[in-house]
Design a protein around this motif. Structure first.
Motif, PDB file in Angstrom:
ATOM      1  N   VAL A   1      -7.280 -10.439  39.406  1.00  0.00           N
ATOM      2  CA  VAL A   1      -6.335 -10.597  38.363  1.00  0.00           C
ATOM      3  C   VAL A   1      -6.945 -10.430  36.994  1.00  0.00           C
ATOM      4  CG1 VAL A   1      -4.656 -12.018  37.094  1.00  0.00           C
ATOM      5  CG2 VAL A   1      -4.540 -12.178  39.584  1.00  0.00           C
ATOM      6  N   LEU A   2      -8.180 -11.204  37.071  1.00  0.00           N
ATOM      7  CA  LEU A   2      -8.871 -11.189  35.781  1.00  0.00           C
ATOM      8  C   LEU A   2      -9.639  -9.741  35.398  1.00  0.00           C
ATOM      9  CD1 LEU A   2     -10.322 -14.544  35.881  1.00  0.00           C
ATOM     10  CD2 LEU A   2      -8.134 -14.133  35.042  1.00  0.00           C
ATOM     11  N   SER A   3     -10.227  -9.019  36.453  1.00  0.00           N
ATOM     12  CA  SER A   3     -10.677  -7.762  36.376  1.00  0.00           C
ATOM     13  C   SER A   3      -9.878  -6.959  35.732  1.00  0.00           C
ATOM     14  CB  SER A   3     -11.304  -7.345  37.651  1.00  0.00           C
ATOM     15  OG  SER A   3     -12.381  -8.375  37.854  1.00  0.00           O
ATOM     16  N   ALA A   4      -8.487  -7.084  36.259  1.00  0.00           N
ATOM     17  CA  ALA A   4      -7.529  -5.954  35.796  1.00  0.00           C
ATOM     18  C   ALA A   4      -7.134  -6.283  34.430  1.00  0.00           C
ATOM     19  CB  ALA A   4      -6.307  -6.252  36.834  1.00  0.00           C
ATOM     20  N   LEU A   5      -7.058  -7.427  33.980  1.00  0.00           N
ATOM     21  CA  LEU A   5      -6.752  -7.871  32.783  1.00  0.00           C
ATOM     22  C   LEU A   5      -7.997  -7.084  31.683  1.00  0.00           C
ATOM     23  CD1 LEU A   5      -5.580 -11.374  32.527  1.00  0.00           C
ATOM     24  CD2 LEU A   5      -4.257  -9.376  31.947  1.00  0.00           C
TER      25      LEU A   5
ATOM     26  N   SER B   1       1.965  -8.889  35.687  1.00  0.00           N
ATOM     27  CA  SER B   1       2.497  -7.509  36.037  1.00  0.00           C
ATOM     28  C   SER B   1       3.903  -7.408  35.465  1.00  0.00           C
ATOM     29  CB  SER B   1       3.000  -7.695  37.413  1.00  0.00           C
ATOM     30  OG  SER B   1       1.730  -7.569  38.399  1.00  0.00           O
ATOM     31  N   LYS B   2       4.442  -8.494  34.794  1.00  0.00           N
ATOM     32  CA  LYS B   2       5.757  -8.362  33.996  1.00  0.00           C
ATOM     33  C   LYS B   2       5.473  -7.890  32.677  1.00  0.00           C
ATOM     34  CE  LYS B   2       8.011 -12.088  36.451  1.00  0.00           C
ATOM     35  NZ  LYS B   2       8.568 -13.681  36.085  1.00  0.00           N
ATOM     36  N   VAL B   3       4.410  -8.182  32.055  1.00  0.00           N
ATOM     37  CA  VAL B   3       4.388  -7.870  30.615  1.00  0.00           C
ATOM     38  C   VAL B   3       3.172  -6.784  30.352  1.00  0.00           C
ATOM     39  CG1 VAL B   3       5.093 -10.168  29.807  1.00  0.00           C
ATOM     40  CG2 VAL B   3       2.467  -9.829  30.137  1.00  0.00           C
ATOM     41  N   LEU B   4       2.349  -6.619  31.338  1.00  0.00           N
ATOM     42  CA  LEU B   4       1.431  -5.667  31.185  1.00  0.00           C
ATOM     43  C   LEU B   4       1.396  -4.433  32.169  1.00  0.00           C
ATOM     44  CD1 LEU B   4      -2.026  -7.569  30.548  1.00  0.00           C
ATOM     45  CD2 LEU B   4      -0.335  -6.535  28.868  1.00  0.00           C
TER      46      LEU B   4
ATOM     47  N   GLU C   1      -1.822  -7.411  42.695  1.00  0.00           N
ATOM     48  CA  GLU C   1      -1.364  -7.836  44.128  1.00  0.00           C
ATOM     49  C   GLU C   1      -0.932  -9.346  44.023  1.00  0.00           C
ATOM     50  OE1 GLU C   1      -0.392  -6.287  46.732  1.00  0.00           O
ATOM     51  OE2 GLU C   1      -0.978  -4.146  45.997  1.00  0.00           O
ATOM     52  N   ALA C   2       0.190  -9.868  44.203  1.00  0.00           N
ATOM     53  CA  ALA C   2       0.612 -11.236  43.923  1.00  0.00           C
ATOM     54  C   ALA C   2       0.221 -12.016  45.331  1.00  0.00           C
ATOM     55  CB  ALA C   2       1.906 -11.390  43.622  1.00  0.00           C
TER      56      ALA C   2
END
Length: 529
Positions: free
Chosen positions: A7-11, A257-260, A265-266
Motif C-alpha cells: 500500500v505504502l509503495s503504491a502511495l 483506492s477510493k480517492v487515488l 489489493e485489499a
C-alpha cells in the motif's frame, strides 16, 4: 508487513492527481485561518488602546498598558503551544482524521467569540478577548501537527516537500488577508464616520463606531475555517496511520483506492509475529527512540524555537518598527481609524512583497535543492539582513533611506519563508515514525511557539527606547530597536548552527527515513541516512 508495504509503495509512486490538490486546499485553508487569526491582532492592538485606555487631554492617544498588550499579543500563542502538544499526541492515539474536525470547530467558534464581549468596560472586554483567543490558539495548535502529518502521509515521495510546503504557504495568504480585511473595514468606517486627528482635540473620546472595526476583523477568521469543515470530514484516514499504527492494511488499501487513481489489493493482513518486531513499537521516552531520533528531535525543536523568536517578533511588532523609523506617522497626527488603516497597509505591503513570495519559492524549489540547504540558507540570509538593518540603523532612520529599510526588512521575511519558517514545519512530518509522527511534530511546533512567546513578550519590552521620554506609556526603558535587531540576528545565526542536526529528507519515502520498512538483527529498523 508485506501488505502494508505494498500500500505504502503504491502511495510513494502514485502520480500527482486532483485529490492531492484537494487535500492541499482542505489542509491549507486551516493554515490560512491560523495565520489570519494569529497575526490580525497586531493590526488592531493600537485601536484597542485608543478605545479602551483613552486618557482625556493626554498628549498621546490611549494605548494598551504593558501587561495588557503582552496578554493580548501572547495569549493565543500560549493556547497554540498547548494545542500542539495535546492534539499532536491525540492524533497518534485516535488517528489524524478523528481529531481534525475538533480543531476546526474550536477555531470557528472562538474566532466569532473573540469579537464579542460580556460588557463594555476595558477589563471585561480584554478578559473576554484573551479567554477566547487562548482557546482559539488551542484549536490552531492542533492544526499544525495534523495538517503536516496528513499531507506528508498522503503525498508521493517525489513531490512530498512541495505538497507540505504548499499547505504551509497558505499561511502567507492568511497574513495578507488579515491586512486586506483590516484595510477594507477601516477604510469603509473611516469614510462613513470621519474623525479629526487626535492632536486637534485630545479631549475627544474615540468614535463609538471604531469599536466595530476590531470585532469585524477578528470574527472574519471564522469564515474560511467554516467553509472547509465539510470537506475535512469527508477525508479518509491516511493509509500510513491505518496500515502502520492501526495495523489494518486491508482498510488502508480500500481507503486509498477510493480517492487515488491507483489499484490496490485489499488483502487481509497476515496474523504474523512480525508486528512484534515492528521498529515503530518503541516509545517516545525509550532508549531506542533517543538513539534513533534523539538528535533529530533536538534539531527540529531548537531550530523552530530560534526561528519563531525572530519571526513572531517581526510580525507582531511591525507597527512599532515602522513607527520607530517614522514610516508610520506619529499616532497623535492621525485619527483612530486612519492609524488602523496605515498599520494594515504597512503589513499588507510587507506580506505582498516579502512574505507570500518566500513561501512559494519554497514550494517550487524544495524538492530540487532540499530541505537542509533551504533552511541553512534562510537562517544565514536572515542573519545578514538583520545585521545590515541593525548596525547602520541611524542611517536607515533618515527620511531618504526609509524605503531602503522597508526593502531590507521585507527581504528578512522573504528568506524566513524561503527558509526555516517553511522547512521547520515540513521536516518533522517526514523523519519520525508513523506511530509518533504527529506527537513529534507537535513537540517541535510547541518549541516554536515557546520561541514565539519569548519573541512576543521579550521584544515588546526590549524594543522600547533607551530614552524614557520616547518609551510607550507604562513601559520601562529597553535596549532600543537597533540592539533588539542585533539580538535577533544572533538568534538566527544560532539557528543556522542547530540546522546541522537536521537530516535531509528529499526524495526518500517516509518508511526509508524512519527505518519502518526494514528490520535488522536486533529488531530495530534500519537507521535513516
Amino acid at each position: 508487513m508485506s501488505q502494508q508495504l505494498g500500500v505504502l509503495s503504491a502511495l510513494d509512486l502514485a502520480k500527482t492527481q486532483w485529490y492531492h490538490f484537494t487535500a492541499i486546499i482542505i489542509a491549507g485553508m486551516g493554515f490560512f485561518t491560523d495565520a489570519y487569526d494569529l497575526f490580525c491582532i497586531s493590526i488592531v492592538t493600537k485601536l484597542l488602546g485608543r478605545i479602551y485606555y483613552h486618557i482625556q487631554n493626554s498628549p498621546r492617544p490611549g494605548s494598551l498598558p504593558p501587561n495588557v498588550a503582552a496578554a493580548v499579543n501572547g495569549v493565543a500563542l500560549c493556547g497554540t503551544l498547548a494545542g500542539q502538544l495535546f492534539f499532536g499526541w491525540l492524533g497518534d492515539k485516535l488517528g489524524r482524521k478523528r481529531v481534525y474536525g475538533i480543531t476546526l470547530i474550536l477555531m470557528v467558534l472562538c474566532s466569532i467569540a473573540s469579537g464579542l464581549s460580556f460588557s463594555n468596560s476595558p477589563k471585561a472586554v480584554i478578559s473576554t478577548l484573551c479567554f477566547f483567543r487562548f482557546w482559539l490558539g488551542f484549536g490552531i495548535g492542533g492544526d499544525y501537527p495534523l495538517s503536516a502529518t496528513i499531507m506528508s502521509e498522503y503525498a508521493n515521495k517525489k513531490t512530498r516537500g512541495a505538497f507540505i510546503a504548499a499547505v504551509f504557504a497558505m499561511q502567507g495568504f492568511g497574513i495578507l488577508a488579515g491586512g486586506v480585511v483590516a484595510l477594507v473595514v477601516s477604510a469603509a468606517f473611516n469614510n462613513r464616520f470621519p474623525a479629526p486627528p487626535y492632536s486637534e482635540n485630545p479631549s475627544r473620546p474615540t468614535i463609538p463606531e471604531a469599536d466595530y472595526v476590531w470585532r469585524i476583523v477578528l470574527m472574519f477568521g471564522a469564515i474560511p475555517a467554516g467553509i472547509t469543515y465539510y470537506w475535512r470530514m469527508k477525508m479518509p484516514e491516511t493509509a500510513r496511520y491505518t496500515a502502520l499504527v492501526a495495523q489494518n492494511a486491508k482498510q488502508a488499501a480500500a481507503d486509498m483506492s477510493k480517492v487515488l487513481q491507483v489499484h490496490l489489493e485489499a488483502e487481509e493482513q497476515k496474523p504474523t509475529t512480525e508486528s512484534n518486531q515492528n521498529p515503530n513499537r518503541f516509545g517516545l521516552f525509550s532508549k531506542k527512540f533517543a538513539k534513533r531520533h534523539g538528535l533529530h528531535l533536538l534539531g527540529t525543536t531548537t531550530t523552530w524555537f530560534l526561528l519563531d523568536i525572530a519571526f513572531y517578533s517581526q510580525n507582531l511588532f511591525q507597527k512599532d518598527i515602522f513607527t520607530a523609523i517614522e514610516w508610520l506617522p506619529p499616532a497623535a497626527t492621525m485619527s483612530e481609524l486612519e492609524e488602523c488603516f496605515k498599520i494594515a497597509r504597512a503589513q499588507t505591503l510587507i506580506a505582498l512583497c516579502g512574505t507570500v513570495p518566500g513561501y512559494w519559492f519554497t514550494v517550487v524549489f524544495i524538492d530540487y535543492i532540499g530541505r537542509f540547504v533551504i533552511q541553512l540558507m534562510g537562517f544565514i540570509m536572515m542573519t545578514i539582513f538583520m545585521f545590515a538593518l541593525a548596525f547602520p540603523y541611524n542611517h536607515w532612520k533618515e527620511k531618504p533611506h526609509r524605503i531602503g529599510f522597508v526593502v531590507m526588512y521585507s527581504l528578512t521575511f522573504f528568506f524566513a519563508n524561503f527558509g526555516p519558517n517553511s522547512t521547520t514545519f515540513i521536516v518533522p512530518a517526514e523523519i519520525f515514525p508513523a506511530r509518533l509522527r504527529s506527537t513529534c511534530h507537535g513537540i517541535s511546533a510547541a518549541a516554536g511557539k515557546a520561541g514565539a512567546i519569548v519573541g512576543a513578550f521579550g521584544f515588546l519590552y526590549a524594543a522600547q527606547s533607551k530614552d524614557p521620554a520616547l518609551t510607550e506609556p507604562g513601559y520601562p526603558t529597553g535596549i532600543g530597536v537597533k540592539n533588539a535587531l542585533i539580538v535577533l540576528g544572533c538568534i538566527n545565526f544560532l539557528g543556522a548552527l542547530f540546522t546541522l542536526l537536521v537530516p535531509e529528507s528529499k526524495g526518500k519515502s517516509l518508511e526509508e527515513l524512519t527505518g519502518e520498512n526494514e528490520v535488522d538483527d536486533d529488531g530495530i529498523g534500519t537507521p535513516p541516512v
